[in-house]
Design a protein around this motif. Sequence first.
Motif, mmCIF file in Angstrom:
data_model
loop_
_atom_site.group_PDB
_atom_site.id
_atom_site.type_symbol
_atom_site.label_atom_id
_atom_site.label_comp_id
_atom_site.label_asym_id
_atom_site.label_seq_id
_atom_site.Cartn_x
_atom_site.Cartn_y
_atom_site.Cartn_z
ATOM 1 N N VAL A 116 0.852 -1.195 0.000
ATOM 2 C CA VAL A 116 0.000 0.000 0.000
ATOM 3 C C VAL A 116 0.890 1.247 0.000
ATOM 4 C CG1 VAL A 116 -1.752 1.307 1.269
ATOM 5 C CG2 VAL A 116 -1.891 -1.197 1.182
ATOM 6 N N PRO A 117 0.682 2.164 -0.976
ATOM 7 C CA PRO A 117 1.557 3.340 -1.075
ATOM 8 C C PRO A 117 1.546 4.165 0.210
ATOM 9 C CG PRO A 117 0.100 3.179 -2.996
ATOM 10 C CD PRO A 117 -0.353 2.137 -2.026
ATOM 11 N N GLY A 118 2.719 4.600 0.608
ATOM 12 C CA GLY A 118 2.825 5.473 1.778
ATOM 13 C C GLY A 118 2.906 4.737 3.099
ATOM 14 N N VAL A 119 2.745 3.422 3.097
ATOM 15 C CA VAL A 119 2.851 2.686 4.364
ATOM 16 C C VAL A 119 4.330 2.370 4.609
ATOM 17 C CG1 VAL A 119 2.207 0.638 5.682
ATOM 18 C CG2 VAL A 119 0.513 1.771 4.213
ATOM 19 N N LEU A 120 4.900 3.147 5.520
ATOM 20 C CA LEU A 120 6.332 3.044 5.818
ATOM 21 C C LEU A 120 6.632 1.799 6.631
ATOM 22 C CD1 LEU A 120 9.059 4.728 5.711
ATOM 23 C CD2 LEU A 120 8.458 5.492 8.009
ATOM 24 N N GLY A 121 5.710 1.417 7.521
ATOM 25 C CA GLY A 121 5.941 0.256 8.375
ATOM 26 C C GLY A 121 4.703 -0.065 9.170
ATOM 27 N N LEU A 122 4.818 -1.124 9.986
ATOM 28 C CA LEU A 122 3.712 -1.586 10.826
ATOM 29 C C LEU A 122 4.145 -1.533 12.285
ATOM 30 C CD1 LEU A 122 2.652 -4.831 8.875
ATOM 31 C CD2 LEU A 122 1.979 -2.453 8.438
ATOM 32 N N GLU A 123 3.231 -1.047 13.127
ATOM 33 C CA GLU A 123 3.459 -1.114 14.568
ATOM 34 C C GLU A 123 2.430 -2.109 15.121
ATOM 35 O OE1 GLU A 123 4.607 2.269 17.520
ATOM 36 O OE2 GLU A 123 2.436 2.120 17.618
ATOM 37 N N VAL A 124 2.904 -3.158 15.735
ATOM 38 C CA VAL A 124 2.020 -4.235 16.164
ATOM 39 C C VAL A 124 1.611 -3.978 17.607
ATOM 40 C CG1 VAL A 124 1.721 -6.731 16.252
ATOM 41 C CG2 VAL A 124 3.359 -5.741 14.650
ATOM 42 N N ASN A 125 0.331 -3.602 17.795
ATOM 43 C CA ASN A 125 -0.144 -3.263 19.147
ATOM 44 C C ASN A 125 -0.538 -4.535 19.883
ATOM 45 O OD1 ASN A 125 -1.140 -2.200 21.472
ATOM 46 N ND2 ASN A 125 -2.736 -0.952 20.516
ATOM 47 N N ILE A 126 0.461 -5.132 20.518
ATOM 48 C CA ILE A 126 0.229 -6.337 21.325
ATOM 49 C C ILE A 126 0.044 -5.952 22.789
ATOM 50 C CG2 ILE A 126 1.351 -8.021 19.824
ATOM 51 C CD1 ILE A 126 3.947 -7.603 21.353
ATOM 52 N N SER A 127 -0.111 -4.660 23.059
ATOM 53 C CA SER A 127 -0.087 -4.179 24.443
ATOM 54 C C SER A 127 -1.244 -3.270 24.793
ATOM 55 C CB SER A 127 1.245 -3.462 24.690
ATOM 56 O OG SER A 127 1.552 -2.577 23.623
ATOM 57 N N CYS A 128 -2.363 -3.349 24.059
ATOM 58 C CA CYS A 128 -3.531 -2.536 24.411
ATOM 59 C C CYS A 128 -4.023 -2.946 25.794
ATOM 60 C CB CYS A 128 -4.647 -2.731 23.390
ATOM 61 S SG CYS A 128 -6.168 -1.881 23.890
ATOM 62 N N PRO A 129 -4.187 -1.972 26.698
ATOM 63 C CA PRO A 129 -4.610 -2.323 28.063
ATOM 64 C C PRO A 129 -6.110 -2.549 28.161
ATOM 65 C CG PRO A 129 -4.350 0.043 27.891
ATOM 66 C CD PRO A 129 -3.961 -0.530 26.544
ATOM 67 N N ASN A 130 -6.865 -2.151 27.125
ATOM 68 C CA ASN A 130 -8.323 -2.161 27.227
ATOM 69 C C ASN A 130 -8.928 -3.441 26.660
ATOM 70 O OD1 ASN A 130 -8.515 0.350 28.500
ATOM 71 N ND2 ASN A 130 -8.201 1.390 26.557
ATOM 72 N N VAL A 131 -8.533 -4.553 27.245
ATOM 73 C CA VAL A 131 -9.117 -5.834 26.876
ATOM 74 C C VAL A 131 -9.762 -6.415 28.131
ATOM 75 C CG1 VAL A 131 -7.539 -6.265 24.976
ATOM 76 C CG2 VAL A 131 -6.932 -7.036 27.272
ATOM 77 N N GLU A 132 -10.605 -7.417 27.940
ATOM 78 C CA GLU A 132 -11.397 -7.915 29.070
ATOM 79 C C GLU A 132 -10.535 -8.553 30.157
ATOM 80 O OE1 GLU A 132 -14.460 -6.940 29.252
ATOM 81 O OE2 GLU A 132 -14.199 -6.058 27.270
ATOM 82 N N SER A 133 -9.464 -9.221 29.758
ATOM 83 C CA SER A 133 -8.611 -9.850 30.774
ATOM 84 C C SER A 133 -7.141 -9.665 30.427
ATOM 85 C CB SER A 133 -8.935 -11.342 30.895
ATOM 86 O OG SER A 133 -8.082 -12.090 30.066
ATOM 87 N N ARG A 134 -6.317 -9.608 31.464
ATOM 88 C CA ARG A 134 -4.879 -9.422 31.222
ATOM 89 C C ARG A 134 -4.304 -10.600 30.440
ATOM 90 N NH1 ARG A 134 -3.384 -4.695 30.852
ATOM 91 N NH2 ARG A 134 -1.241 -5.019 31.503
ATOM 92 N N GLY A 135 -4.993 -11.754 30.489
ATOM 93 C CA GLY A 135 -4.523 -12.909 29.725
ATOM 94 C C GLY A 135 -4.494 -12.655 28.232
ATOM 95 N N GLU A 136 -5.213 -11.613 27.783
ATOM 96 C CA GLU A 136 -5.245 -11.309 26.349
ATOM 97 C C GLU A 136 -4.180 -10.300 25.930
ATOM 98 O OE1 GLU A 136 -9.267 -10.163 25.334
ATOM 99 O OE2 GLU A 136 -10.012 -11.602 26.791
ATOM 100 N N VAL A 137 -3.400 -9.807 26.875
ATOM 101 C CA VAL A 137 -2.348 -8.853 26.520
ATOM 102 C C VAL A 137 -1.113 -9.643 26.092
ATOM 103 C CG1 VAL A 137 -0.967 -6.892 27.279
ATOM 104 C CG2 VAL A 137 -3.298 -7.148 28.113
ATOM 105 N N PHE A 138 -0.974 -9.798 24.752
ATOM 106 C CA PHE A 138 0.122 -10.613 24.207
ATOM 107 C C PHE A 138 1.472 -10.158 24.748
ATOM 108 C CE2 PHE A 138 -3.281 -10.730 21.040
ATOM 109 C CZ PHE A 138 -3.395 -12.083 20.784
ATOM 110 N N ALA A 139 1.636 -8.828 24.903
ATOM 111 C CA ALA A 139 2.945 -8.277 25.271
ATOM 112 C C ALA A 139 3.340 -8.589 26.717
ATOM 113 C CB ALA A 139 2.967 -6.765 25.062
#
Length: 304
Positions: A116-139
Amino acid sequence: DMGTALAWAPVPSPVLTASGCSAFGQELEPFVDLGALGAVVTKSVQLQPRSGRPTPRMAETPSGMLNSIGLQGPGIDGLLADDLPWLARRGARAFVSIAGTRVEHFAQLASRLRGVPGVLGLEVNISCPNVESRGEVFACDPVAAADVVAAVREAADPAQPVYAKLSPDVTDIVAIARSVSEAGADGLSMINTLLGLVIDPDTMRPVLGGVTGGLSGPAIRPVALRCVWQVHQALPEVPVLGMGGIRSGLDALQFVLAGASAVSVGTAVFNDPSAPARVHAELAEALAQRGFARLADAVGYAHR
Ligand code: DHB
């Protein structure tokens, strides 16, 4: 020379926006030349549009803010149809933050962004705090974090670097950094928000509809700086995009001296929407005043 090793293509500035704080760049445009930034780091996008968590979703704190947006957003179709073309028309690069609840979601998002033009890179958000359980925080788990990063690296365009966004809410951030680096991360974004809580003394209940939220702003800057320091000490070859409460060029300089090759400005835009451009100018001046001819000479300098 303010060039940076952030990506495999040269960018005009080591200062980027931070994910979540400037959406897809539209609201910053009156205040900042988006094409002169290193990149606009987008709000995290998922496969489907999402309406987010219950309101209120933001609370001010003495030196920052708490949010529980819940990954509200247009989904990948809307991003590809509207937001990325809008940025590309303005000559801005996008660092696209991707989020999901399963490894396959992240991989599918990465493959949709190939070429996709202009996409310099990807930031993988494995650390969003707003999930139902901490078990889902990949990071928070080195194996889960590595699984996501390996799948994204495999699915993504080889020309797009993959940065893993790490959580400070772990006992040993170096262990997570090492694991995702071995899984193929090309760089690390540090840090995401810290999990926090605010209670209203009048209602005597949590302010946020989602109860807990992510703490950002100057309150977390020393934590972020410590994370960058520890990871650069252990893995000096891994590029770091540093963030956490940066409001000025001297704040940004501290992250560079600790080991960051580039920085993101997030929460500061709520007080000053021109902050990313101002931080760039202030950082350039601070480096020159200290006799650094190139940004690269200052990266990790505090360790030497
Ligand atoms: C959200 C995601 C984050 O990564 C964060 O730090 C804070 C909020 C969200 O959209 O809920």
